[in-house]
Design an enzyme around this catalytic site. Structure first.
Site, PDB file in Angstrom:
ATOM      1  N   ARG A 135     -14.457   0.311   4.390  1.00  0.00           N
ATOM      2  CA  ARG A 135     -13.389  -0.428   4.053  1.00  0.00           C
ATOM      3  C   ARG A 135     -12.085  -0.262   4.941  1.00  0.00           C
ATOM      4  O   ARG A 135     -11.981   0.782   5.525  1.00  0.00           O
ATOM      5  CB  ARG A 135     -12.881  -0.092   2.664  1.00  0.00           C
ATOM      6  N   VAL A 136     -11.479  -1.417   5.570  1.00  0.00           N
ATOM      7  CA  VAL A 136     -10.506  -1.396   6.498  1.00  0.00           C
ATOM      8  C   VAL A 136      -9.355  -1.147   5.939  1.00  0.00           C
ATOM      9  O   VAL A 136      -8.800  -1.642   4.778  1.00  0.00           O
ATOM     10  CB  VAL A 136     -10.540  -3.035   7.308  1.00  0.00           C
ATOM     11  N   THR A 137      -8.532   0.014   6.082  1.00  0.00           N
ATOM     12  CA  THR A 137      -7.361   0.618   5.474  1.00  0.00           C
ATOM     13  C   THR A 137      -6.230   0.610   6.637  1.00  0.00           C
ATOM     14  O   THR A 137      -6.354   0.468   7.670  1.00  0.00           O
ATOM     15  CB  THR A 137      -7.729   1.945   5.001  1.00  0.00           C
ATOM     16  N   VAL A 138      -5.241   0.370   5.793  1.00  0.00           N
ATOM     17  CA  VAL A 138      -3.840   0.757   6.181  1.00  0.00           C
ATOM     18  C   VAL A 138      -3.235   1.964   5.681  1.00  0.00           C
ATOM     19  O   VAL A 138      -3.542   2.282   4.745  1.00  0.00           O
ATOM     20  CB  VAL A 138      -2.874  -0.433   6.207  1.00  0.00           C
TER      21      VAL A 138
ATOM     22  N   TYR B 150      -5.640   5.714  -8.693  1.00  0.00           N
ATOM     23  CA  TYR B 150      -6.875   4.966  -8.395  1.00  0.00           C
ATOM     24  C   TYR B 150      -8.036   5.503  -9.236  1.00  0.00           C
ATOM     25  O   TYR B 150      -8.895   4.661  -9.437  1.00  0.00           O
ATOM     26  CB  TYR B 150      -6.897   5.188  -6.914  1.00  0.00           C
TER      27      TYR B 150
ATOM     28  N   TRP C 200      -7.711  -7.065   5.532  1.00  0.00           N
ATOM     29  CA  TRP C 200      -6.155  -7.475   5.801  1.00  0.00           C
ATOM     30  C   TRP C 200      -5.945  -8.496   6.690  1.00  0.00           C
ATOM     31  O   TRP C 200      -6.755  -8.395   7.965  1.00  0.00           O
ATOM     32  CB  TRP C 200      -5.496  -6.234   6.311  1.00  0.00           C
TER      33      TRP C 200
ATOM     34  N   CYS D  81       0.959  -1.301   0.073  1.00  0.00           N
ATOM     35  CA  CYS D  81      -0.081  -0.145  -0.028  1.00  0.00           C
ATOM     36  C   CYS D  81       0.901   1.168   0.071  1.00  0.00           C
ATOM     37  O   CYS D  81       1.817   1.636   1.034  1.00  0.00           O
ATOM     38  CB  CYS D  81      -0.992  -0.020   1.175  1.00  0.00           C
TER      39      CYS D  81
END
Length: 311
Positions: A115-118, A181, A83, A50
């Site tokens: 959405r689960v993000t890093v 993106y 993730w 990422c």
């Protein structure tokens, strides 16, 4: 109109509209949000694939915060729950004790449906997320964790240059970092074409700027360079083909290619790049874009170590 990779983040006209960061508390010396810098307390969760997380990894390295802020690396391949900590023994983060980053998100907000993000910083004393606000995380590493910086660490966000850094970084984010993106996740030809035009116009503009100066703000590396680098280093490996950002490859843009190599060969940059994770993530998790899941074998990455001639 084609099917969207992320339906909740796609407009009615087919434009990709990135979701807002949900957790935005800060770790500051003043402790305004109840969190102060404390070595070992916060776990920085990242994916090496990422670009947003890569920023935090680079800044952590440059500032010498490796011991103060421990790192957790997730698997580059997401499944339907997001993730995963499958790179760790028994598939669990050894400190947080969780299998999926989503567990920390839901422990913080049981109603979270985004959405689960890093990257994100998780408080190890509670198992809850402090922040997933990626633009602010690196700035706070530079300005709030100074007590724990290594001797001689660079000033990436020096106060006299902050306004200029912000001004340079804003279009880089809009049209380059997020622009790739906007190209890749567009579901209409019109929105793709608009994003494509914005992307390459912005790349041309920074290329012109870098014809006259080694780095974006002169002879010193700043936060703005970190932010641009993480997109450039992924460009040929992922964005050129996978996201259809194919007017030119990075290697066909001489000034940007030399600049990117200059940074890559600077301690704290190149050793944090994992092309295997990058390619497996992009080509292996975007089923609407690459339904076969085949990961390309190229491009050849040896050129990253060729002389850059900029220093």
């Amino acid at each position: 109109m084609n099917a969207a990779q992320f339906g909740k983040e796609t407009s009615g006209t087919g434009a990709f509209v990135r979701q807002a960061n949900r957790f935005t508390k800060r770790i500051t010396r003043a402790g305004t949000d109840g969190f102060v810098p404390e070595p070992g307390r916060y776990r920085l969760v990242v994916s090496l694939a990422c670009p947003w997380a890569h920023r935090a990894v680079i800044v952590r390295e440059l500032l010498g915060l490796q011991e103060a802020i421990p790192l957790a690396v997730v698997d580059p391949i997401r499944d339907e729950r997001g993730w995963r900590f499958t790179l760790d023994q028994d598939g669990r983060d050894p400190v947080l004790g969780i299998e999926y980053l989503s567990e920390a998100y839901l422990a913080t907000d049981p109603d979270y449906t985004g959405r689960v993000t890093v990257p994100c910083l998780v408080d190890t004393t509670t198992g809850r997320v402090v922040t997933n606000d990626f633009p602010q995380i690196t700035l706070d590493f530079s300005t709030e964790w100074t007590e724990f910086h290594a001797p001689g660490a660079p000033e990436l966000y020096p106060e006299p240059l902050r306004a200029e850094i912000d001004a340079v970084a804003e279009p880089i984010y809009r049209d380059i970092n997020n622009g790739v993106y906007r190209c890749g996740f567009a579901t209409s030809q019109e929105q793709y074409a608009a994003a494509f035009g914005d992307l390459f116009a912005a790349l041309d503009k920074v290329s012109e700027r870098l014809c006259h100066t080694r780095f974006l703000l002169g002879e010193r590396i700043t936060e703005a360079d970190v932010r641009l680098f993480t997109t450039l280093v992924r460009f040929d490996a992922a964005y050129h083909g996978h996201f259809k950002c194919n007017r030119h490859k990075l290697t066909e843009m001489p000034t940007l290619w030399a600049y990117a190599r200059d940074l890559f060969q600077t301690p704290g940059f190149g050793e944090t790049v994992n092309f295997d994770h990058i390619k497996r993530h992009y080509y292996g998790t975007h089923g609407q874009i690459n339904p076969t899941g085949i990961v390309p074998l190229g491009p050849d990455t040896q050129g990253w170590n060729f002389p850059h001639g900029r220093g």
